[in-house]
Write a protein that holds these residues in place. Structure first.
Motif, PDB file in Angstrom:
ATOM      1  N   ALA A 159       0.837  -1.194   0.000  1.00 13.32           N
ATOM      2  CA  ALA A 159       0.000   0.000   0.000  1.00 13.32           C
ATOM      3  C   ALA A 159       0.873   1.245   0.000  1.00 13.32           C
ATOM      4  CB  ALA A 159      -0.922   0.014   1.211  1.00 13.32           C
ATOM      5  N   ASP A 160       0.562   2.181  -0.877  1.00 15.13           N
ATOM      6  CA  ASP A 160       1.263   3.465  -0.889  1.00 15.13           C
ATOM      7  C   ASP A 160       0.967   4.191   0.428  1.00 15.13           C
ATOM      8  OD1 ASP A 160       1.192   6.551  -1.411  1.00 15.13           O
ATOM      9  OD2 ASP A 160       2.413   5.719  -3.031  1.00 15.13           O
ATOM     10  N   VAL A 173       0.901   7.195   1.237  1.00 12.61           N
ATOM     11  CA  VAL A 173       0.195   8.468   1.115  1.00 12.61           C
ATOM     12  C   VAL A 173      -1.237   8.248   0.636  1.00 12.61           C
ATOM     13  CG1 VAL A 173       0.144  10.735  -0.004  1.00 12.61           C
ATOM     14  CG2 VAL A 173       2.343   9.724   0.703  1.00 12.61           C
ATOM     15  N   THR A 174      -1.391   7.553  -0.491  1.00 11.78           N
ATOM     16  CA  THR A 174      -2.722   7.369  -1.082  1.00 11.78           C
ATOM     17  C   THR A 174      -3.448   6.157  -0.538  1.00 11.78           C
ATOM     18  OG1 THR A 174      -1.926   5.985  -2.906  1.00 11.78           O
ATOM     19  CG2 THR A 174      -1.847   8.379  -3.215  1.00 11.78           C
ATOM     20  N   HIS A 175      -2.693   5.237   0.103  1.00 13.12           N
ATOM     21  CA  HIS A 175      -3.228   3.965   0.613  1.00 13.12           C
ATOM     22  C   HIS A 175      -3.668   3.028  -0.512  1.00 13.12           C
ATOM     23  CE1 HIS A 175      -3.022   5.559   4.646  1.00 13.12           C
ATOM     24  NE2 HIS A 175      -3.816   6.557   4.320  1.00 13.12           N
ATOM     25  N   ARG A 176      -3.423   3.394  -1.754  1.00 13.49           N
ATOM     26  CA  ARG A 176      -3.739   2.509  -2.869  1.00 13.49           C
ATOM     27  C   ARG A 176      -2.610   1.519  -3.090  1.00 13.49           C
ATOM     28  NH1 ARG A 176      -6.402   6.411  -7.558  1.00 13.49           N
ATOM     29  NH2 ARG A 176      -8.103   7.239  -6.270  1.00 13.49           N
ATOM     30  N   CYS A 177      -2.950   0.384  -3.696  1.00 18.64           N
ATOM     31  CA  CYS A 177      -1.960  -0.674  -3.901  1.00 18.64           C
ATOM     32  C   CYS A 177      -0.988  -0.307  -5.012  1.00 18.64           C
ATOM     33  CB  CYS A 177      -2.654  -1.991  -4.236  1.00 18.64           C
ATOM     34  SG  CYS A 177      -3.660  -2.629  -2.892  1.00 18.64           S
ATOM     35  N   VAL A 178       0.244  -0.777  -4.851  1.00 24.14           N
ATOM     36  CA  VAL A 178       1.316  -0.522  -5.819  1.00 24.14           C
ATOM     37  C   VAL A 178       1.994  -1.838  -6.145  1.00 24.14           C
ATOM     38  CG1 VAL A 178       3.487   0.706  -6.265  1.00 24.14           C
ATOM     39  CG2 VAL A 178       1.711   1.784  -4.868  1.00 24.14           C
ATOM     40  N   LEU A 179       2.261  -2.069  -7.444  1.00 23.50           N
ATOM     41  CA  LEU A 179       3.131  -3.158  -7.886  1.00 23.50           C
ATOM     42  C   LEU A 179       4.509  -2.568  -8.086  1.00 23.50           C
ATOM     43  CD1 LEU A 179       3.800  -6.003  -9.039  1.00 23.50           C
ATOM     44  CD2 LEU A 179       3.007  -5.147 -11.253  1.00 23.50           C
ATOM     45  N   ALA A 180       5.505  -3.140  -7.402  1.00 29.38           N
ATOM     46  CA  ALA A 180       6.873  -2.623  -7.470  1.00 29.38           C
ATOM     47  C   ALA A 180       7.828  -3.781  -7.690  1.00 29.38           C
ATOM     48  CB  ALA A 180       7.216  -1.866  -6.189  1.00 29.38           C
ATOM     49  N   LEU A 229     -13.573  -4.126  -2.052  1.00 25.39           N
ATOM     50  CA  LEU A 229     -12.841  -3.034  -2.687  1.00 25.39           C
ATOM     51  C   LEU A 229     -11.464  -2.844  -2.067  1.00 25.39           C
ATOM     52  CD1 LEU A 229     -15.808  -0.560  -3.225  1.00 25.39           C
ATOM     53  CD2 LEU A 229     -14.371  -1.528  -5.008  1.00 25.39           C
ATOM     54  N   GLY A 230     -10.915  -3.923  -1.519  1.00 25.37           N
ATOM     55  CA  GLY A 230      -9.529  -3.898  -1.069  1.00 25.37           C
ATOM     56  C   GLY A 230      -9.342  -3.623   0.404  1.00 25.37           C
ATOM     57  N   PRO A 231      -8.066  -3.598   0.850  1.00 23.86           N
ATOM     58  CA  PRO A 231      -7.765  -3.408   2.278  1.00 23.86           C
ATOM     59  C   PRO A 231      -8.333  -2.126   2.872  1.00 23.86           C
ATOM     60  CG  PRO A 231      -5.818  -4.177   1.094  1.00 23.86           C
ATOM     61  CD  PRO A 231      -6.846  -3.855   0.062  1.00 23.86           C
ATOM     62  N   GLN A 232      -8.344  -1.032   2.104  1.00 20.27           N
ATOM     63  CA  GLN A 232      -8.871   0.209   2.649  1.00 20.27           C
ATOM     64  C   GLN A 232     -10.367   0.115   2.901  1.00 20.27           C
ATOM     65  OE1 GLN A 232      -6.953   2.730   3.717  1.00 20.27           O
ATOM     66  NE2 GLN A 232      -8.824   3.647   4.554  1.00 20.27           N
ATOM     67  N   TRP A 233     -11.070  -0.628   2.025  1.00 22.26           N
ATOM     68  CA  TRP A 233     -12.510  -0.871   2.233  1.00 22.26           C
ATOM     69  C   TRP A 233     -12.728  -1.619   3.551  1.00 22.26           C
ATOM     70  CZ3 TRP A 233     -16.359   1.378  -0.251  1.00 22.26           C
ATOM     71  CH2 TRP A 233     -17.636   0.822  -0.215  1.00 22.26           C
ATOM     72  N   HIS A 234     -11.834  -2.560   3.833  1.00 28.01           N
ATOM     73  CA  HIS A 234     -11.905  -3.285   5.105  1.00 28.01           C
ATOM     74  C   HIS A 234     -11.628  -2.337   6.267  1.00 28.01           C
ATOM     75  CE1 HIS A 234      -9.793  -6.281   7.998  1.00 28.01           C
ATOM     76  NE2 HIS A 234     -11.034  -6.082   8.368  1.00 28.01           N
TER      77      HIS A 234
END
Length: 707
Positions: free
Chosen positions: A306-307, A309-316, A517-522
């Motif tokens: 999870a980023d 700042v945005t809490h959105r997922c990132v592939l790195a 809708l992902g971890p943030q939804w949880h």
């Protein structure tokens, strides 16, 4: 004290007017004072479920429920016939690895076996994959494990000469290593192991997990085949008793991946399988949360996180070797609005990304360039036909393959395995569960979006008969969960189709607290944000009425386990929205349950709800949401709580207290809107409870014809 309900005292003959008189347990008020809040608890004594008086009360509840539902026997019988037609959910298609097709066979003619056959033109089916025939071996097929019913895991040596199977035993697994050509047992000396094992590159040693006294995979050990297991060295130990270790082999065969996970943390190590005596290399710090994923991609590591700042997922991506991921990783791809990345699997020529888009599982493919780097500009999604298709990656072990395998499900799609060719994109159906009589054109499935009070859009999955008009007259079953990050994805179920056949609209509210809708939804629906889940469920019911899909007086709310907390709290919030409530093994007295010393809760539950004994915020959140402690003195929907003495996650006392408090306060006519409790001896009777609850709910919604 025996673990079953003693019969209630014999009842005198009942007059018609008395048949619906419910048990009224005696209030014995005690006061709970915590954080300056005082609460009266008149039925706390019902928590002593092993006492004779409580057992007699529960037996009286059962007797009352028998009387109140006796007329439903024909409907139960018809519903039981529908539920007997369950659709098999297991799919098993042979997988190719290093020139061998490996086959899981589960069929009355075959038993449960594991076999293999050399790849050749003679064994390939129409899609290039063998199609096993029950009771008949393919040309050259040999059985490696004759009975897999107690086998929890299988590992193959890199040269395919040895097979290790983990057999279930009393104190962990027994690892049995056999020669794949002769079937001779090479080593069966390791006991108390976990189900995951990996061979070293030279096939002389077996890396495995070891269970501790709690049954937790707490160590990684190396066992040299033929040696005394008491001398096996410990390569890694996990001291945190909430965390558990798991092992896997990288798809290119070069590395052992060691993962430690708990509900609150994750950590990853690697080990070169060509040097199994080395110390595992730590590639991440202990990361907060358990959603971080690390994948070995042969020449690099891939990371999902999870980023901050945005809490959105990132592939790195990051280079192989020790590091402090995710700090040293280079971002490649960011999840967009409404997306969440769940897992990633690397192959020689591509990477497959499992994600969620619009609250549904989906799969995307990212090509790899000649140098192994990911061409994120060429990413494409596996596309299927249904509006509610859930597409999930199926595990395939071949590093060099050029086909992606996915499982597809929906309300109208039988469990289906497809293969998608990377070169050209052609799709092949590899296996599909046959559902006799299914005509998908008779139904519609839709995605709707409700708006919660804070303007959050909440997804609803819906199925109905194709000719049902959204004119505000239809009965609706609205399911809700919204806890533990779990998702209620669409799945073909005969009972759902049977309900739709009778004009019932079946809907699922994907409220916050779930994982749709992902971890943030949880995160947005747990602990102090628990009320979001309740807001969302009420908003979904409102939307179904406003959009014409539901009759305002014919909505049945369904919740189970901790999900019943969300449903029960929503009913307290807006009792006028619902006609009936079905609560299965419910957590409806959560505050008292969390505070009870005798209730054994897990770290996952403490993480989800907080500790109300020590944390005032957690206490006040649960106090505000508790279905049993916030019942209003007004008309309520009919309620049926089903639970059991044994086999449930939560004690049946909570359901008994909730029912007693409902009867004490609500003003509804008990003949029209009964409040019932069923307490089975064990959840082994789960199918019977499911039938009974379903029949009752249909009768309450005016849908009593299942002929």
């Amino acid at each position: 004290m025996t673990d079953h309900l003693v019969p209630a005292a014999p009842h005198p003959p009942l007059h018609a007017a008395e048949t619906l008189l419910a048990p009224r347990p005696e209030p014995r008020p005690v006061q709970r004072i915590l954080f300056g809040d005082a609460a009266e608890l008149p039925f706390r004594w019902l928590r002593s479920i092993r006492t004779a008086e409580v057992r007699q009360h529960l037996a009286a509840e059962n007797a009352h429920t028998d009387r109140a539902t006796s007329a439903l026997a024909p409907l139960r019988a018809r519903l039981a016939e529908t539920l007997a037609d369950e659709v098999p959910q297991e799919l098993s298609v042979p997988v190719l690895l290093d020139g061998w097709w490996y086959i899981d066979r589960t069929h009355p003619l075959d038993g449960v076996t594991f076999s293999r056959v050399r790849d050749c033109e003679a064994v390939r089916g129409p899609a290039g994959v063998p199609v096993p025939v029950p009771g008949q071996l393919l040309p050259g097929e040999s059985v490696l494990v004759e009975d897999c019913r107690r086998v929890l895991g299988i590992a193959l040596s890199p040269d395919h000469r040895l097979l290790a199977r983990a057999e279930a035993a009393a104190a962990g697994c027994r690892l049995v290593v056999t020669d794949t050509e002769t079937g001779v047992v090479v080593d069966d000396s390791v006991h108390g192991a976990g189900p995951d094992a990996v061979f070293s590159a030279d096939s002389t040693a077996l890396l495995h997990t070891r269970l501790d006294d709690l049954g937790r995979r707490a160590e990684v050990r190396r066992h040299v085949l033929g040696s005394d297991p008491s001398t096996d060295p410990v390569l890694l130990e996990e001291p945190d008793h909430w965390s558990e270790l798991t092992l896997s082999r990288s798809r290119d065969g070069s590395a052992l991946m060691i993962r430690s996970t708990s509900p609150v943390a994750a950590e990853v190590w690697t080990l070169d399988l060509a040097a199994p005596t080395a110390t595992p290399v730590q590639v991440t710090d202990r990361l907060a949360g358990s959603s971080t994923v690390v994948e070995h991609a042969g020449d690099r590591l891939l990371l999902l996180h999870a980023d901050p700042v945005t809490h959105r997922c990132v592939l790195a991506e990051a280079p192989l070797g020790p590091g402090t991921l995710p700090e040293g990783a280079t971002p490649l791809l960011h999840a967009q609005e409404g997306e969440s990345f769940e897992s990633v699997e690397a192959f020689a020529g591509f990477v497959a990304l499992q994600l969620r888009v619009g609250a549904l599982p989906a799969v995307r493919v990212i090509p790899r360039r000649a140098d192994g780097s990911l061409d994120v500009g060429a990413v494409r999604q596996i596309v299927t036909d249904g509006p509610l298709d859930a597409v999930r990656l199926e595990h395939t072990p071949d590093w060099d393959q050029r086909t992606v395998r996915c499982r597809v499900d929906s309300f109208l799609t039988p469990p289906t395995m497809i293969g998608v060719e990377l070169d050209g994109g052609a799709q092949h159906v590899l296996q599909r569960v046959e559902v006799p009589g299914l005509d998908a054109s008779r139904y519609v499935e839709k995605r709707l979006w409700a708006t919660s009070p804070d303007r959050t859009r909440v997804p609803i999955s819906l199925i109905a008969r194709a000719d049902v008009v959204a004119d505000g007259t239809a009965p609706v079953l609205l399911h809700g969960h919204g806890v533990f990050g779990q998702s209620l994805d669409p799945l073909l179920q005969p009972e759902v189709l049977a309900l739709a056949d009778r004009g019932v609209v079946v809907a699922v509210a994907h409220v916050r607290g779930g994982g749709e809708l992902g971890p943030q939804w949880h995160r947005d629906g747990r602990r102090q944000r628990r009320t979001h889940s309740v807001d969302d469920f009420v908003a979904c019911a409102d939307h179904l009425v406003a959009s014409g899909w539901a009759a305002p007086d014919r909505i049945g709310a369904v919740g189970s386990g901790a999900g019943a907390l969300v449903v029960g709290a929503a009913v307290n919030r807006a009792p006028e929205l619902f006609r009936a409530v079905l609560a299965e093994t419910p957590l409806v007295d959560p505050l008292e349950t969390m505070l009870a010393a005798e209730v054994m809760l897990t770290l996952e539950e403490w993480t989800e709800f907080g500790d109300p004994a020590e944390d005032e915020t957690a206490y006040r959140t649960l106090r505000a949401c508790s279905p049993a402690e916030n019942i209003r003195e007004t008309e309520y929907p009919a309620v049926f709580a089903l639970t059991a003495l044994e086999g449930t996650d939560y004690p049946p006392s909570g359901a008994a207290i909730w029912v007693a408090r409902l009867r004490e306060r609500v003003t509804s006519d008990p003949a029209e809107r009964p409040i019932l409790l069923r307490v089975a001896d064990s959840l082994e009777d789960g199918d019977d409870l499911r039938v009974e609850g379903g029949a009752w709910l249909l009768e309450q919604l005016g849908v009593a014809d299942l002929a």
